[in-house]
Design a protein around this motif. Structure first.
Motif: not given
Length: 709
Positions: A290-317
């Motif tokens: 059931w566990d998850s990690e939460l992250y908060v991002v605040e940037e200017e309107i129009g900013t493109e956010i790129d996220i990469d999760v690297e690991g050997n398990y099946d992750y969901t973002i």
């Protein structure tokens, strides 16, 4: 982590959004104490005071005569509107809007769900005066209150009156900004009756129930008596929006006073103080399913956010905005690295939740193109509960699932109750280890409460173990505080849910196994891996398993499926059928429908228990997939177990493959499971190695048996 979503009974008129609280504002008076309500209240000291209605009778005289009382006269609706509406503010955030009331000291009182979690909001008054960045002082996530300000304005504030003694059936009015779309709107007024009073005992909050309509945007508006006195703050609607609730002014005032003074009103503390320093690289460690990690991002309107999760398990973002609305998701249902991009559209926080589809612990590394902040949830995994506990918790962000732990011995019975006014609270219990209860006990609305949406159930432990108690919002959108109570069942408590204990695993040299056993004669049996489960996440596959199979299980990596079919040969309508004929018929149908599969191995094996089994292995080199089938016929009943394993890497190379075109429609039950499994190939995960699958098949062959009565 986003599960158990059910129908919402309580509709919270919400403007939820997401941001971090500013520094508290010093103590400033909230309301004015006057003997008689006037158009312009006269300020006194700096302590907020709720006016009390005067009920003193005139002094007796020898000759009673009519005298004037101090009770204000009833006003006509236009008079009420003209008197109160100038101080009712329109509140706008990046994602929604609401209403608020100007009180003493230049502060605006509203609902927490209108402004959470914004640092500043836009305020407009009916005279057109505008405050673009009015600061949010703080919010109360238990009582659903918030304070904005102070703002510089010449508008007269409105005092709040204690009117909990109001007669049921008295006329009341709601003034606010429901469904508003204008930039500089005017407030509206609606009329209703006080239908009844409701009490929320955990914080001694009284609510006026009224049939005056509360629509979206009315939250934070005011409930006004027929004498033009503000007697409450409107916030909720329920029963299909036919009734609204407004919190009583006498209970609101001291909580608003504490908010202005910077006190911890709800007892939850500053939950956003758990935000860590922003980084562009984070280690993601998940401790259970059931566990998850939460992250908060605040940037200017129009900013493109790129996220990469690297690991050997099946992750969901999973990304949501401040109002809990879906923004983006990365879940290809395969193991390995994940990538996600999205654009900032609002000047507000965005929530990034990383979870996994694995039973065991997992670890990964996350990289982002801009620094983001990790949120450490105090309710995730660490709190240990015991009988007699009553704890305060909080759904801290949309989709949050709080995880508590409790040790129970076999036969222990525990009553679990969670109550809240801001969220449609749900509760469930499960084992903390890799295995799960066959039917996870949970509840949504049994506990009653103000809206009938509290969760409560009793549970009897099937085994001595460490259990997880899960608390979450049924909708996945709302945020707010709650109380969770753990105790022995009381008289009249819900009947305990009794779950059959998980069978003791069979320890073998190839791992822990479980035993399948028919429920009729003949009683076929064989062993299969104990960690394979019927808790299948995808509705398509669940429907396959419900289509007549005796058992349908999936492995922990969701890359292999086992389906057991037992079929009376009399239904085939071809007379007596031997085992050899049944196998021939099955393979003929299979190869007619699945032309890509070829038989690579076939033979009859006498297993250690003395039974002749036909074992067939098929492969599709094009699809990189493998299918094993084990057959046995006895006493007019055919037994068949199929193991399907798919190599996802090979499947991905065939981008234009139309799996449905490979299959012909057949109305027989003999091989329908295979067709349905192939239809769902793209849902399966990369997982167990081919040689491990062969071990599992060999174990099934070796342990096949027909049990005696």
């Amino acid at each position: 982590m986003r599960s158990f979503l059910l129908v919402v009974v309580v509709i919270i008129i919400s403007a939820c959004a997401t941001t971090l609280p500013p520094t508290a504002i010093p103590d400033i008076p909230l309301s004015t104490d006057t003997e008689v309500q006037t158009d312009t209240p006269v300020p006194t000291d700096t302590t907020p005071v709720i006016k009390q209605q005067s009920t003193d009778a005139p002094a007796p005289t020898d000759a009673p005569a009519p005298t004037d009382t101090q009770t204000p006269k009833s006003l006509q609706p236009p008079e009420i509107f003209d008197k109160v509406s100038p101080s009712v503010a329109f509140i706008e955030t990046a994602t929604s809007s609401g209403s608020g009331l100007l009180v003493d000291g230049g502060y605006v009182a509203t609902n927490a769900h209108v402004v959470w979690p914004y640092k500043t909001v836009r305020i407009v008054f009916p005279d057109g005066s505008e405050h673009e960045d009015a600061p949010v002082v703080d919010w109360d996530l238990l009582g659903d209150l918030a304070v904005i300000g102070p703002i510089d304005t010449e508008i007269d504030p409105q005092p709040m009156i204690d009117s909990e003694t109001s007669v049921i059936g008295t006329d009341v009015f709601l003034i606010g900004y429901p469904g508003e779309v204008d930039k500089y709107p005017q407030p509206t007024i609606s009329r209703g009756l006080i239908s009844r009073l409701r009490e929320w005992d955990p914080i001694d909050m009284t609510y006026f129930q009224t049939d005056a309509a509360i629509a979206g945007g009315q939250s934070g508006g005011v409930l006004v008596s027929d004498r033009g006195e503000v007697i409450g703050i409107s916030g909720f609607s329920f029963a299909n929006n036919e009734f609204g609730l407004a919190a009583s002014a006498s209970d609101i005032a001291p909580r608003l006073e504490q908010l202005i003074a910077g006190d911890d009103v709800d007892g939850l503390g500053d939950i956003w103080s758990n935000l860590e320093e922003p980084q562009d690289r984070h280690s993601v460690t998940l401790l259970n399913k059931w566990d998850s990690e939460l992250y908060v991002v605040e940037e200017e309107i129009g900013t493109e956010i790129d996220i990469d999760v690297e690991g050997n398990y099946d992750y969901t973002i999973f990304v949501t905005d401040a109002a809990g609305r879906f923004v983006a998701q990365a879940d290809d249902r395969f193991r390995g690295d994940k990538h996600l991009s999205f654009e900032i559209e609002y000047d507000a926080p965005y929530f990034i939740e990383v979870s996994h589809n694995d039973t065991w612990n997992s670890a990964a590394t996350m990289h982002t193109n801009v620094p983001i902040r990790r949120f450490a949830d105090a309710q995730d995994g660490s709190p240990r509960l015991s009988y007699g506990n009553s704890l305060l918790g909080s759904i801290d962000y949309p989709g949050d699932v709080d995880i508590y732990r409790i040790e129970l011995r076999k036969g222990d019975v525990v009553n679990i109750k969670a109550e809240s006014v801001l969220v449609d609270i749900m509760a469930a219990i499960d084992l903390t280890k890799s295995k799960t209860l066959k039917d996870v006990p949970y509840d949504d609305d049994t506990g009653g409460g103000i809206f009938g949406s509290d969760a409560e159930f009793s549970f009897e432990a099937p085994t001595t173990d460490l259990y997880a108690i899960l608390v979450f919002d049924a909708t996945g959108f709302d945020v707010g505080g709650y109380y969770i109570n753990i105790d022995v069942p009381y008289e009249g408590a819900p009947t305990p849910i009794v779950i059959a204990p998980t069978p003791t695993p069979i320890h073998t040299d190839v791992g822990e196994m479980a035993l399948y056993q028919s429920e009729h004669d003949p009683q076929f049996s064989l062993q299969y891996p104990a960690d394979w489960t019927d808790k299948i996440a995808y509705s398509q596959l669940r429907s396959v398993c419900a289509a007549g199979s005796k058992l349908c299980l999936i492995n922990p990596n969701e890359t292999a499926v086992m389906v057991i079919v037992e079929e009376s040969l009399s239904t085939v309508s071809v007379g007596e059928v031997s085992q050899e004929q049944y196998v021939e018929l099955s393979l003929r149908l299979l190869q007619a429908r699945l032309s890509n599969f070829e038989v690579v191995e076939r033979g009859t094996i006498e297993n250690p228990n003395g039974y002749d089994l036909d074992v067939v292995k098929l492969e599709s080199k094009e699809l990189g997939s493998h299918l094993w089938q084990i057959y046995h016929v006895a006493d007019g009943t055919a037994f068949k177990v199929s193991y399907f394993f798919v190599d996802i890497d090979s499947i991905l190379e065939l981008e234009d493959t139309d799996f449905g075109a490979m299959l012909e429609s057949e109305n027989t039950d003999l091989n329908s499971k295979v067709q349905d499994l192939l239809d769902n190939l793209t849902l399966k995960y990369q997982g167990a190695a081919l040689d491990r699958m062969q071990v599992i098949v060999d174990r099934a062959v070796a342990t096949f048996d027909i049990l005696e009565d």
